[in-house]
Enzyme design. Sequence first.
Site, PDB file in Angstrom:
ATOM      1  N   LYS A 140      26.497   1.758  39.010  1.00 48.53           N
ATOM      2  CA  LYS A 140      25.379   2.684  38.781  1.00 48.53           C
ATOM      3  C   LYS A 140      24.796   3.252  40.078  1.00 48.53           C
ATOM      4  CE  LYS A 140      23.822   1.484  34.174  1.00 48.53           C
ATOM      5  NZ  LYS A 140      24.579   0.280  33.754  1.00 48.53           N
ATOM      6  N   GLU A 189      14.579   6.306  32.267  1.00 45.91           N
ATOM      7  CA  GLU A 189      14.527   5.247  31.276  1.00 45.91           C
ATOM      8  C   GLU A 189      15.404   4.091  31.744  1.00 45.91           C
ATOM      9  OE1 GLU A 189      16.599   7.689  31.385  1.00 45.91           O
ATOM     10  OE2 GLU A 189      18.521   6.679  31.026  1.00 45.91           O
ATOM     11  N   SER A 219      33.273  -2.991  36.260  1.00 41.63           N
ATOM     12  CA  SER A 219      32.114  -2.130  36.541  1.00 41.63           C
ATOM     13  C   SER A 219      30.955  -2.856  37.203  1.00 41.63           C
ATOM     14  CB  SER A 219      31.629  -1.465  35.250  1.00 41.63           C
ATOM     15  OG  SER A 219      31.382  -2.431  34.241  1.00 41.63           O
TER      16      SER A 219
END
Length: 398
Positions: free
Chosen positions: A92, A114, A382
């Site tokens: 991310k 969010e 990930s």
Amino acid sequence: MTSLTNADEAGFFGNHGGRFLPPQLEAPIAEVAAAWAEARRDPDFQAEYEALLADYVGRPSPLFLAENLTRHLGGARIYLKREDLNHTGAHKINHCLGEGLLARRMGKRRLIAETGAGQHGVALATAAALLGLECEIHMGSIDIAKQRPNVVRMELLGAKVIPVESGGRCLKDAVDSAFSVFASDHHDTFFAIGSVVGPDPYPSMIRDFQAIIGREARAQLLAKEGRLPDVLVASVGGGSNALGLFTAFLEDDSVRIFGVEPAGKDLDVVGEHAATMTMGTPGTLHGMRTLVLQDDDGETWPVHSIASGLDYPAVGPQHAFLKEVGRAEYVSVSDAETLEAFQLLCRTEGIIPALESSHALAHAARIAPTMGADEIIVVNLSGRGDKDIDYVAEKLGR
Ligand SMILES: *Cc1c(COP(=O)(O)O)cnc(C)c1O
């Protein structure tokens, strides 16, 4: 025109995508689109982004041949793309730095977003601290109670965490809340979405920020093996780590592509899974047309996954398109299979994977034994699983 990799001028991938907004959000989102259209072609912007990826994130992330896992499963050789080794422990940070740089270029003072489990919030708060921006994270009050360590992290990094008490008090409500604050105060604020979802240009922009994963993996595998992989596997929540890996290979017909979504506890029970690609129907949510888990009135279903980063009742529009045209295949993996794969990687390779990534591992473990020893699977690892160990210990009855 839509290609496999690019949306058309209106932001559509076939029937999916676009920009479906209330009037007060049209101008602010158009401003983001115009700024991104310029920034993506600006070599200075790209150079600054790539320098941060190298010196701050630690890229390129390694492509690791998991020999013990390969031997254990028997069959195709499994390579892991180690996004878990990035600063903050997941993919991310790649798009959060990109969004932060774009916000700064646009003269915005504050990032707003969010978060569900808090992973996007922590990565964005990190980027905000680095780039000297304020950061406001909207989070459902139920998620706040469940994810205390991530709330503490965000606050330590200087972010303001806003509890959301409306609706189901989870991710979807946090998105609505952040959108409404953005609508009322967009002059100072950049809305930093956490996956390849939302109105155009976000699905394309976030994908472009993540596509470094596949570009690196392609070059690394060519250097190590002299050829392309046979199969790619990645988990799909909104779909950013998956498109990050897939994009560099979409035009290579010989590469089979799998996205893996959560079958949760039971695929046949509403509220017990988050398998949007398998069970979703066309609808409109959060500014995009895509597949949505919803009832006949368009009310979104409650969702569940053992991996909180995957429990979203929709999916990035490019995934819905890639499924429709048959370029990628989407499968689901249960909570139980995910826990097995999590433990398997811990024991065979000494790597504790995120529960999200363990979905991809579980599918790789399913198909590797059916493939030849001369074949190659690349799994996108990930994120790292340190965040998940208390939950896993509880599930395993430790
Ligand atoms: C958030 C997250 C995901 C799911 O998000 P995508 O946008 O689908 O990639 C997957 N893995 C990890 C480690 C995450 O933090």
